[in-house]
Design a protein around this motif. Sequence first.
Motif, PDB file in Angstrom:
ATOM      1  N   ARG A  95       0.709  -1.177   0.118  1.00  0.00           N
ATOM      2  CA  ARG A  95       0.018  -0.022  -0.118  1.00  0.00           C
ATOM      3  C   ARG A  95       0.961   1.177  -0.103  1.00  0.00           C
ATOM      4  O   ARG A  95       0.156   2.368  -0.248  1.00  0.00           O
ATOM      5  N   ARG A  96       2.189   1.199   0.322  1.00  0.00           N
ATOM      6  CA  ARG A  96       2.906   2.359   0.386  1.00  0.00           C
ATOM      7  C   ARG A  96       3.078   3.099  -0.977  1.00  0.00           C
ATOM      8  O   ARG A  96       3.077   4.181  -1.211  1.00  0.00           O
ATOM      9  N   LYS A  97       3.156   2.655  -2.133  1.00  0.00           N
ATOM     10  CA  LYS A  97       3.258   3.020  -3.403  1.00  0.00           C
ATOM     11  C   LYS A  97       2.018   3.907  -3.673  1.00  0.00           C
ATOM     12  O   LYS A  97       2.246   5.124  -4.157  1.00  0.00           O
ATOM     13  N   SER A  98       0.886   3.077  -3.470  1.00  0.00           N
ATOM     14  CA  SER A  98      -0.272   4.004  -3.999  1.00  0.00           C
ATOM     15  C   SER A  98      -0.563   5.217  -2.971  1.00  0.00           C
ATOM     16  O   SER A  98      -1.036   6.060  -3.312  1.00  0.00           O
ATOM     17  N   PHE A  99      -0.064   4.772  -1.506  1.00  0.00           N
ATOM     18  CA  PHE A  99      -0.261   6.282  -0.687  1.00  0.00           C
ATOM     19  C   PHE A  99       0.591   7.303  -0.877  1.00  0.00           C
ATOM     20  O   PHE A  99       0.093   8.450  -1.134  1.00  0.00           O
ATOM     21  N   VAL A 100       2.046   7.065  -1.561  1.00  0.00           N
ATOM     22  CA  VAL A 100       2.638   8.231  -1.872  1.00  0.00           C
ATOM     23  C   VAL A 100       2.226   8.778  -3.060  1.00  0.00           C
ATOM     24  O   VAL A 100       2.145  10.033  -3.515  1.00  0.00           O
TER      25      VAL A 100
END
Length: 226
Positions: free
Chosen positions: A20-25
């Motif tokens: 989920r980190r990539k989409s969050f950024v």
Amino acid sequence: MIKKIPLKKIVEFRRKSDKRRKSFVQKLYNPKSSNESGGDYWIRSISAINNAFRENDAKFIYDKLIETEDLYNKSVRSQTRVMYKRNIEILDNYTEFDFSIWRPSIDLKFLPKPKSKSLLEISELPIQILPHQVFSFNVNEVQNIGGIWFVTWLEGFKNEDLGIYAESLFRYLSINYSENFEINPSACKVIDVSAKNSVDFSMIIKGKIPSLIDTTIKSFSGYLNN
């Protein structure tokens, strides 16, 4: 080009799974509306606690509690009523609170916090640091400086999350005030107002809480370049 990244976003990023980190950024600068994300969501409780701390007087809690209860009773929209209720629940916890326990000294001199100095460059990213108060006090004839930052989060902060705030506060004070003051690690304090939990930078120095700010921001930066 990124102009500023609120520190809260760094804390939120750390709590995300790798998937989920990539989409969050990627979504960070196209935020959708959220119950909690609005900057004024907690303003009634946090502003009252901030004022009560500064003046060392719970009167600000009582006044804001009465005002917020009145708004709650008049409100019709369910989402708005939930917001008021959450603020009321926090305020209720501080009506009899001794705010002096967060103060390193009886005599504090509160100092200005220019917004022009609120950005710290860490791993080439502009991280926004916005403590509620910065203050000086005397320790053995030496002028010390500290600060306090009031935070809350529906998901709840862990101590290591609060440690990111405390370390960033220490760095903020070191960069902006160290010419005239000695930075006091114990007075670089972050308060989770929902849990009444206090963390300061000395806890990181002593190894009670890990230092996570550099590794977290470096990881965050890596997703920006993908």
